[in-house]
Design a protein around this motif. Structure first.
Motif, PDB file in Angstrom:
ATOM      1  N   MET A 168       0.832  -1.197   0.000  1.00  0.00           N
ATOM      2  CA  MET A 168       0.000   0.000   0.000  1.00  0.00           C
ATOM      3  C   MET A 168       0.876   1.261   0.000  1.00  0.00           C
ATOM      4  SD  MET A 168      -3.088  -1.180   2.548  1.00  0.00           S
ATOM      5  CE  MET A 168      -4.276   0.014   1.964  1.00  0.00           C
ATOM      6  N   ALA A 169       1.971   1.228   0.754  1.00  0.00           N
ATOM      7  CA  ALA A 169       2.886   2.372   0.775  1.00  0.00           C
ATOM      8  C   ALA A 169       3.527   2.568  -0.593  1.00  0.00           C
ATOM      9  CB  ALA A 169       3.961   2.163   1.839  1.00  0.00           C
ATOM     10  N   ALA A 170       3.919   1.465  -1.235  1.00  0.00           N
ATOM     11  CA  ALA A 170       4.532   1.560  -2.567  1.00  0.00           C
ATOM     12  C   ALA A 170       3.542   2.114  -3.582  1.00  0.00           C
ATOM     13  CB  ALA A 170       5.028   0.183  -3.001  1.00  0.00           C
ATOM     14  N   GLU A 171       2.322   1.628  -3.513  1.00  0.00           N
ATOM     15  CA  GLU A 171       1.312   2.101  -4.460  1.00  0.00           C
ATOM     16  C   GLU A 171       1.024   3.587  -4.272  1.00  0.00           C
ATOM     17  OE1 GLU A 171      -1.738   1.357  -7.516  1.00  0.00           O
ATOM     18  OE2 GLU A 171       0.178   0.502  -6.897  1.00  0.00           O
ATOM     19  N   ALA A 172       0.973   4.030  -3.006  1.00  0.00           N
ATOM     20  CA  ALA A 172       0.716   5.444  -2.742  1.00  0.00           C
ATOM     21  C   ALA A 172       1.820   6.324  -3.334  1.00  0.00           C
ATOM     22  CB  ALA A 172       0.601   5.687  -1.237  1.00  0.00           C
ATOM     23  N   LEU A 173       3.070   5.907  -3.166  1.00  0.00           N
ATOM     24  CA  LEU A 173       4.190   6.673  -3.715  1.00  0.00           C
ATOM     25  C   LEU A 173       4.155   6.683  -5.242  1.00  0.00           C
ATOM     26  CD1 LEU A 173       7.072   5.475  -1.348  1.00  0.00           C
ATOM     27  CD2 LEU A 173       6.159   7.801  -1.496  1.00  0.00           C
ATOM     28  N   GLU A 174       3.875   5.528  -5.833  1.00  0.00           N
ATOM     29  CA  GLU A 174       3.863   5.428  -7.298  1.00  0.00           C
ATOM     30  C   GLU A 174       2.729   6.248  -7.913  1.00  0.00           C
ATOM     31  OE1 GLU A 174       3.703   1.225  -7.728  1.00  0.00           O
ATOM     32  OE2 GLU A 174       5.882   0.950  -7.691  1.00  0.00           O
ATOM     33  N   LEU A 175       1.545   6.188  -7.294  1.00  0.00           N
ATOM     34  CA  LEU A 175       0.408   6.947  -7.821  1.00  0.00           C
ATOM     35  C   LEU A 175       0.654   8.454  -7.726  1.00  0.00           C
ATOM     36  CD1 LEU A 175      -2.617   4.896  -6.407  1.00  0.00           C
ATOM     37  CD2 LEU A 175      -1.913   5.071  -8.798  1.00  0.00           C
ATOM     38  N   LYS A 176       1.163   8.891  -6.581  1.00  0.00           N
ATOM     39  CA  LYS A 176       1.390  10.324  -6.395  1.00  0.00           C
ATOM     40  C   LYS A 176       2.510  10.815  -7.318  1.00  0.00           C
ATOM     41  CE  LYS A 176      -0.559  12.572  -4.237  1.00  0.00           C
ATOM     42  NZ  LYS A 176      -1.706  13.479  -4.572  1.00  0.00           N
ATOM     43  N   ALA A 177       3.566  10.014  -7.480  1.00  0.00           N
ATOM     44  CA  ALA A 177       4.655  10.409  -8.374  1.00  0.00           C
ATOM     45  C   ALA A 177       4.159  10.523  -9.817  1.00  0.00           C
ATOM     46  CB  ALA A 177       5.798   9.404  -8.283  1.00  0.00           C
ATOM     47  N   LYS A 178       3.315   9.585 -10.226  1.00  0.00           N
ATOM     48  CA  LYS A 178       2.752   9.640 -11.580  1.00  0.00           C
ATOM     49  C   LYS A 178       1.917  10.901 -11.764  1.00  0.00           C
ATOM     50  CE  LYS A 178      -0.084   6.914 -14.776  1.00  0.00           C
ATOM     51  NZ  LYS A 178      -0.885   5.669 -14.948  1.00  0.00           N
ATOM     52  N   GLU A 179       1.132  11.225 -10.737  1.00  0.00           N
ATOM     53  CA  GLU A 179       0.288  12.420 -10.780  1.00  0.00           C
ATOM     54  C   GLU A 179       1.138  13.686 -10.868  1.00  0.00           C
ATOM     55  OE1 GLU A 179      -2.766  12.519  -7.712  1.00  0.00           O
ATOM     56  OE2 GLU A 179      -2.328  14.649  -7.426  1.00  0.00           O
ATOM     57  N   MET A 180       2.309  13.674 -10.243  1.00  0.00           N
ATOM     58  CA  MET A 180       3.188  14.842 -10.227  1.00  0.00           C
ATOM     59  C   MET A 180       4.177  14.852 -11.394  1.00  0.00           C
ATOM     60  SD  MET A 180       3.940  14.791  -6.083  1.00  0.00           S
ATOM     61  CE  MET A 180       4.984  16.250  -6.068  1.00  0.00           C
TER      62      MET A 180
END
Length: 646
Positions: A193-205
């Motif tokens: 879940m932590a990895a997914e949160a980082l990946e999603l936010k990085a993609k958004e940014m």
């Protein structure tokens, strides 16, 4: 395998009215029992509650994912429940939990279900998906929502793989590259879940990021040395210890999985700003990913250091406790039993001896683990243990130990045995994937390493017998040459056949109760004291030859050397045998020769500096010790390469 292969219709309860956290746990366990996932519901509940004591599994956003690994689990599975009114589950964000998934995992190192569970955890990071599940009216609708989302996720992952395989376009200078690692104690939920949160936010940014997930089934998306080198910063979101040596010299942000799940943007912005401290690793680099053009020697060195760094605490802890035993004992009670004459001394020596007993299995086990990952551990441990006991086909209980050189062989052979088994097992059907790490690798790997070590140890035994005969023949010749040879033998393999042969010869000589026998014992002990002392001196006078961790541990070797605990030098010898062993061999040989030349005598078989009051010609004995240690130290400074070149 799909998520719905682990989550059955009968394992879903919707619109439940539960009073509190305990009631919710009981209901979810009841669903597991209903679908046949458990052998013992009460035992499994203990595992669930033990996990909750480490920290709430309510990750926020209305979601709780209680999970446990236990021998009470018959079949890996998931149960689900919705409580629309919500309950207090000690959530990380303080909000009531409404959507529950309980994961039951068997008590094994790895299995195919773990990959499926990691996918479920990443899907739950989409709040729209979670809300659809909370609003579902039937179990069929609940499963359909999951199936639809999983199919979309699989298609997205396929696109990512295709994009990764295509030639990469040059990145714009303004785009920051980040890498990260996520890890939680059980490696099932928060990690992904932590990895997914980082990946999603990085993609958004619009930021490029790769995150390594240190899960229960082993690391996924492992970072390479090149990726780490190219990254502007590293985000480590972990609730357990991970291998940090590979990030030495990089800007590193250290956070918890909770921070990554609930504040990924803050972590990424911090990395973007560049106001991040450079991380300096204080211990030996225990693992680092290899590159395709890395030499075989460099790879072998990394595997070796993984074993050495894990072995070091056992050597230091055990050695100091044994030294304390000598300090507290009464030599006059029984000189032949010095170190165990009094109850207090015997207690310290037994604990120190227990730590030493783990030393060689740990060395071999973690060399094998570095080569073959977790499946290599068991095979390496067994090989290292057999090297320490000297087991043979004729004498399974032990004959002559091959000691640390045998453990080195066991570590490398064990690791490559497991790699070979992995290659062979690639032809097995996917349905058998789950039994490889829990049955095939440990069973066949342990059998094969046992065969290898039972072939090596008899050779060592024959060598030992031959050496004893040679030494007996030399005792009537030049005592100075004999002293040099005995001293050198004590430093050659430090607990191995040569060392043991020399020491056994010394004990036999003591039984003669004459001056020559006492001189032989004195030469042997001084030869065994030199290696750790020479190492300690070298870490002070030739700092650039040793890593930071080796320099920190160096002074401890003064204690071990003065206590006649030659094994203190083993981690240094194991890390660089081609340069360290010859240096120590010469230093110990010089000390042994001088001890004989000065006609120093010793009637005790052990004790180091604590038995110096009964040494004959003790002043010159100290000279022999100091000169031998200085020679060993000087040769280490000349022969060893600088640490960064090693």
């Amino acid at each position: 395998m799909k998520i719905t292969d682990l989550l059955r219709k009968d394992g879903i309860a919707l619109g439940v009215d539960a009073a509190d956290q305990n009631a919710a746990i009981d209901k979810l366990i009841e669903l597991h029992s209903k679908v046949g996932n458990l052998k013992d519901a009460e035992e499994f509940k203990k595992a669930i509650l033990a996990r909750e004591e480490k920290g709430s599994t309510a990750v926020g956003m209305g979601i709780a994912v209680p999970h446990g690994k236990s021998a009470a689990v018959a079949t890996a599975g998931v149960t689900a429940m919705t409580i629309p009114a919500g309950i207090d589950y000690k959530s990380l964000d303080g909000n009531p939990s409404k959507l529950f998934f309980m994961i039951a995992a068997p008590d094994t190192a790895a299995d195919t279900h773990l990959e499926v569970l990691s996918k479920l955890m990443t899907l739950l990071m989409d709040q729209r998906f979670s809300q659809k599940l909370i609003d579902a009216k039937t179990a069929d609708e609940f499963l359909a929502i999951i199936d639809s989302k999983e199919a979309a996720k699989d298609a997205e992952e396929a696109q990512k793989k295709a994009a990764a395989a295509a030639p990469a376009a040059p990145a714009a200078p303004s785009i920051r590259k980040l890498v990260g690692v996520t890890a939680c104690p059980t490696g099932i939920a928060h990690t992904f879940m932590a990895a997914e949160a980082l990946e999603l936010k990085a993609k958004e940014m619009g930021i490029d990021i790769k995150v390594e997930k240190d899960g229960s089934g082993g690391a996924k998306d492992v970072l390479t040395a090149a990726e780490i080198a190219d990254a502007d910063a590293v985000i480590v979101a972990a609730d357990k210890n991970i291998e940090m040596g590979r990030f030495d010299g990089k800007k590193v942000i250290i956070a918890s999985t909770k921070e990554a799940i609930h504040g990924p943007e803050d972590l990424i912005k911090k990395a973007q700003a560049g106001d991040v401290a450079v991380y300096h690793h204080t211990g030996a680099v225990t693992k680092s990913e290899t590159t395709s053009n890395e030499s075989a020697g460099r790879k072998a060195y990394k595997h070796l250091m993984n074993g050495v760094s894990h072995m070091l605490p056992f050597v230091i802890g055990g050695g100091i406790l044994i030294a304390i035993a000598f300090l507290l004992d009464d030599y006059s009670i029984d000189p032949s039993n010095f170190g165990s004459n009094t109850p207090v001394a015997a207690w310290f020596k037994s604990i120190g001896g227990a730590a030493f007993g783990f030393m060689l299995p740990i060395l071999a086990g973690f060399i094998a683990q570095s080569i073959a990952d977790r499946p290599g551990l068991a095979v390496g441990f067994v090989g290292g243990y057999l090297a320490s006991t000297g087991a043979t086909f004729a004498s399974p209980g032990g004959d002559v130990p091959s000691a640390f050189l045998g453990a080195l062989v066991a570590g490398f052979v064990g690791g490559y045995i497991v790699l070979g088994l992995r290659k062979v097992c690639e032809v097995l059907p996917p349905a058998l994937e789950g039994i490889k790490p829990v049955l095939i690798y440990p069973l066949i790997g342990t059998l094969l390493i046992g065969l290898v070590m039972c072939l090596i140890n008899p050779v060592v035994g024959a060598l030992n017998a031959w050496i004893s005969g040679v030494l007996t023949g030399m005792s009537n010749g030049s005592i100075i040459i004999l002293g040099a040879l005995l001293g050198a033998m004590m430093a050659t393999d430090m607990g191995g056949p040569l060392n043991k042969a020399a020491y056994a010869f010394g004990l036999a000589s003591l039984a003669n109760q004459n001056e020559t026998g006492y001189m032989i014992m004195a030469a042997i002990m001084v030869g065994g004291m030199v290696p750790p002392i020479a190492i300690a001196l070298a870490t002070i006078f030739f700092k650039n030859k040793f890593t930071a961790a080796e320099r920190k541990s160096g002074p401890v070797n003064f204690i071990m050397g003065l206590s006649f605990i030659t094994e203190g030098a083993i981690p240094y010898a194991a890390a660089d045998p081609l340069h360290v062993i010859p240096s120590l061999l010469v230093g110990s040989g010089v000390a042994g020769a001088l001890s004989m030349a000065f006609k120093c005598t010793l009637m005790a078989p052990h004790g180091g500096i604590f038995v110096f009051p009964v040494v004959g010609n003790v002043a010159m004995y100290l000279v022999a010790l100091l000169v031998g240690s200085a020679v060993g130290c000087l040769l280490l400074g000349i022969l060893k390469k600088n640490a960064q070149e090693a």
